[in-house]
Design an enzyme around this catalytic site. Structure first.
Site, PDB file in Angstrom:
ATOM      1  N   GLY A  26      27.307 -38.737   8.569  1.00  0.00           N
ATOM      2  CA  GLY A  26      26.356 -38.814   9.675  1.00  0.00           C
ATOM      3  C   GLY A  26      25.972 -40.287   9.828  1.00  0.00           C
ATOM      4  CB  ALA A  27      26.244 -42.521  12.760  1.00  0.00           C
ATOM      5  CB  ALA A  28      21.139 -41.834  11.224  1.00  0.00           C
ATOM      6  NE  ARG A  67      33.809 -41.303   7.936  1.00  0.00           N
ATOM      7  CZ  ARG A  67      33.264 -40.195   8.464  1.00  0.00           C
ATOM      8  NH1 ARG A  67      32.027 -39.853   8.177  1.00  0.00           N
ATOM      9  NH2 ARG A  67      33.960 -39.449   9.288  1.00  0.00           N
ATOM     10  CB  CYS A 132      29.262 -32.497  14.749  1.00  0.00           C
ATOM     11  SG  CYS A 132      29.621 -33.373  13.201  1.00  0.00           S
ATOM     12  CG  ASP A 203      29.729 -40.956  14.655  1.00  0.00           C
ATOM     13  OD1 ASP A 203      29.750 -39.810  15.142  1.00  0.00           O
ATOM     14  OD2 ASP A 203      29.544 -41.169  13.447  1.00  0.00           O
ATOM     15  CG  ASN A 213      29.090 -37.240  18.287  1.00  0.00           C
ATOM     16  OD1 ASN A 213      28.581 -37.755  17.296  1.00  0.00           O
ATOM     17  ND2 ASN A 213      28.904 -35.969  18.581  1.00  0.00           N
ATOM     18  CE  LYS A 239      23.437 -43.077  14.672  1.00  0.00           C
ATOM     19  NZ  LYS A 239      23.354 -41.762  15.231  1.00  0.00           N
TER      20      LYS A 239
HETATM   21  C1  RUB Z   1      29.019 -36.872  12.194  1.00  0.00           C
HETATM   22  C2  RUB Z   1      28.827 -36.988  13.659  1.00  0.00           C
HETATM   23  C3  RUB Z   1      27.394 -37.001  14.124  1.00  0.00           C
HETATM   24  C4  RUB Z   1      26.939 -38.451  14.266  1.00  0.00           C
HETATM   25  C5  RUB Z   1      25.444 -38.536  14.460  1.00  0.00           C
HETATM   26  O1  RUB Z   1      30.361 -37.143  11.804  1.00  0.00           O
HETATM   27  O2  RUB Z   1      29.726 -37.144  14.440  1.00  0.00           O
HETATM   28  O3  RUB Z   1      27.260 -36.382  15.368  1.00  0.00           O
HETATM   29  O4  RUB Z   1      27.280 -39.203  13.123  1.00  0.00           O
HETATM   30  O5  RUB Z   1      24.758 -38.104  13.314  1.00  0.00           O
HETATM   31  P1  RUB Z   1      30.714 -37.202  10.247  1.00  0.00           P
HETATM   32  P2  RUB Z   1      23.255 -38.623  13.043  1.00  0.00           P
HETATM   33  O6  RUB Z   1      30.214 -35.924   9.631  1.00  0.00           O
HETATM   34  O7  RUB Z   1      32.211 -37.309  10.215  1.00  0.00           O
HETATM   35  O8  RUB Z   1      30.036 -38.410   9.658  1.00  0.00           O
HETATM   36  O9  RUB Z   1      22.440 -38.196  14.220  1.00  0.00           O
HETATM   37  O10 RUB Z   1      22.842 -37.929  11.775  1.00  0.00           O
HETATM   38  O11 RUB Z   1      23.313 -40.101  12.900  1.00  0.00           O
END
Ligand code: RUB
Length: 314
Positions: A26-28, A67, A132, A203, A213, A239
């Site tokens: 998850g990007a955050a 990544r 996701c 992402d 994403n 992002k």
């Molecule tokens: C996760 C993904 C999420 C974004 C946003 O991909 O695509 O939609 O990262 O997440 P992966 P957030 O599981 O391959 O990392 O809102 O938590 O930043």
């Protein structure tokens, strides 16, 4: 007293490995983990300034390579390492630690603001579709629920890593009415149920307003568009990609085909595993950021305002 965000931080090598292997995903979360690991290295490495600078830059490069698609990773590294470039900083170590903590704090504060802005867009009654697992999309839905809105959520399961299961569990724990579906059922559900909003995470968002994403997002957005359902994305401005101002678009990560096969052998069959895709700006109604809703055509200006001098950035 708030807990020191660097106390449990992994060192940069461990952070790289956790991000690469998806223990941290998850990007955050990826961005905050990278910032914390650099802050920890700066704080704990007992070396002179020149050696510290070299170690931090090498660690930053290594982290970015973990990544390729989520720009929050590269932004977190560069915004933290800006401490090395701080004009007149007598305490290099302190400057980097301070930047790391600032990144983490601002990312966490952004989540709360995005939840508040986003909750306004959630329908009272009807349903929402997610794709996701996005911690920010979950924060929006939980906030709307806490504010008394009542809605159902359909969650795309998202093979091969099943991140939709995480979304489903977190929403159910918050008391939200949630139904898990396979990704290919998204259009059917949008059409058959009273879906009034599609909400995803991000992402990377590029200057032209494109959304990168989890793979499948583009198909969901096309479906929403054909049914005239608003498609929105919850994302902190970390992002947003300042590199895209020069036309650079993120690399779409392609992972091991074994993740798709999950132990099966299919004789004579090739397998591919691209894990992100690009949704064009025309399909995104709004990016819900900590600054409020941003239209795709406003992204470039937001990047120019949000990111300053990028001299020395990796
Ligand atoms: C996760 C993904 C999420 C974004 C946003 O991909 O695509 O939609 O990262 O997440 P992966 P957030 O599981 O391959 O990392 O809102 O938590 O930043």
């Amino acid at each position: 007293m708030d807990k020191d965000p660097l106390t449990d931080a992994p060192d940069p090598d461990a952070a790289h490995e956790a991000i690469r292997s998806m223990d941290v995903r998850g990007a955050a979360h990826i961005g905050r983990t990278a910032a914390a690991s650099l802050g920890r290295l700066a704080r704990d490495a007992g070396v002179a300034d020149d050696a510290l600078r070299a170690r931090l830059e090498a660690a930053g490069r290594h982290l970015i390579a973990a990544r390729p698609t989520a720009v929050s990773l590269r932004n977190a590294v560069n915004l933290t390492l800006d401490g090395l470039r701080e004009e007149g900083a007598s305490d290099l170590r302190g400057a980097v630690v301070d930047r790391a903590v600032r990144y983490i704090d601002s990312s966490e504060a952004a989540r709360d603001k995005i939840a508040a802005h986003g909750a306004r867009a959630v329908p009272d009654g009807g349903a929402v579709l997610t794709h996701c697992h996005s911690s920010l999309a979950v924060a929006v839905l939980v906030k709307a629920h806490e504010e008394g809105k009542r809605f159902r959520v359909f969650t795309d399961e998202t093979r091969p890593w099943w991140q939709g299961h995480i979304t489903s569990t977190q929403l159910a724990e918050a008391g939200i009415d949630v139904t898990l579906i396979v990704d290919s059922a998204a259009h059917f559900i949008m059409d058959a149920e009273d879906v009034g909003l599609v909400l995803t995470g991000a992402d990377t968002v590029t200057a032209d307003g494109s959304l990168y994403n989890k793979v499948g997002t583009h198909a969901v957005a096309l479906g929403a568009h054909s049914l005239k359902i608003p498609f929105m994305t919850a994302c902190e401005t970390h992002k947003f990609s300042p590199y895209s101002l020069q036309g650079e678009h993120p690399e779409v990560e392609e992972r091991d085909p074994e993740e798709v096969l999950a132990g099966r052998t299919l004789k004579g069959v090739k397998v591919r595993n691209p894990v992100f895709d690009r949704t064009p700006p025309t399909l995104v109604q709004r990016y819900i950021t900590e600054e409020g809703p941003v239209a795709p055509q406003e992204v470039e200006h937001t990047i120019q305002r949000r990111f300053g001098n990028m001299e020395g950035w990796l």
